[in-house]
Design an enzyme around this catalytic site. Sequence first.
Site, PDB file in Angstrom:
ATOM      1  N   ASP A 173     -33.701  77.390  23.169  1.00 13.15           N
ATOM      2  CA  ASP A 173     -34.779  78.010  22.374  1.00 13.15           C
ATOM      3  C   ASP A 173     -36.068  77.200  22.266  1.00 13.15           C
ATOM      4  OD1 ASP A 173     -32.748  79.846  21.969  1.00 13.15           O
ATOM      5  OD2 ASP A 173     -32.570  79.495  19.824  1.00 13.15           O
ATOM      6  N   CYS A 182     -29.737  76.801  15.734  1.00 13.37           N
ATOM      7  CA  CYS A 182     -29.208  77.107  17.067  1.00 13.37           C
ATOM      8  C   CYS A 182     -28.707  75.880  17.818  1.00 13.37           C
ATOM      9  CB  CYS A 182     -30.246  77.875  17.873  1.00 13.37           C
ATOM     10  SG  CYS A 182     -30.630  79.481  17.098  1.00 13.37           S
ATOM     11  N   LYS A 232     -29.939  85.169  24.388  1.00  9.67           N
ATOM     12  CA  LYS A 232     -28.965  85.326  23.308  1.00  9.67           C
ATOM     13  C   LYS A 232     -29.607  86.064  22.139  1.00  9.67           C
ATOM     14  CE  LYS A 232     -29.730  80.806  21.097  1.00  9.67           C
ATOM     15  NZ  LYS A 232     -30.272  81.241  19.829  1.00  9.67           N
TER      16      LYS A 232
END
Length: 184
Positions: free
Chosen positions: A9, A118, A85
């Site tokens: 991310d 995350c 995701k």
Amino acid sequence: MTSALLIIDIQNDYFPGGRMELVGAQEAGSAAARILARFRERGLPVFHVRHESVREGASFFLPGTAGADIHPLVTPLDGETVVTKHFPNSFRETPLLEALRSAGATRLLVAGMMTHMCVDAGVRAAVDLGFDCAVLADGTATRDLDFGGETVPAHRVQGAFLAALGSAYCPVLGEDGVDGWLDG
């Protein structure tokens, strides 16, 4: 044992001007970029994970927006795996596990954002799935959080989550410790 780099991310919305700016995003992205270059130089596999927010009321990483794009500091090259995701855990309902196994990866160096969400979820899942992991502390970033009516500053959130991962899950490294981990 094959070592791989897992970048989670590092996306535009976390950088200045984005919809969820993190403290230290530029510095963390730059550190991740330097480590990415070292993995590429060694011919080691690289896996990029990007989040798309599909839940109702989401305010960042919205599908089709520039904010959901991987930041230019760590742009994937042709042949590098990119996994999308929709949950904090990079393995949940994604082909990441299969891709890592297909590449023969047994060890993962993890960099990414947000440390407290995350990165934490991905590292814990990876360890539970049998991967030998390490976290690149310099290549992670987070933000201030509120709890019990108080603001917890980002540096404390960062320290707490990295300390927790380092105490039970995996080594937490600075850039200077990566080569030793790779060679170890």
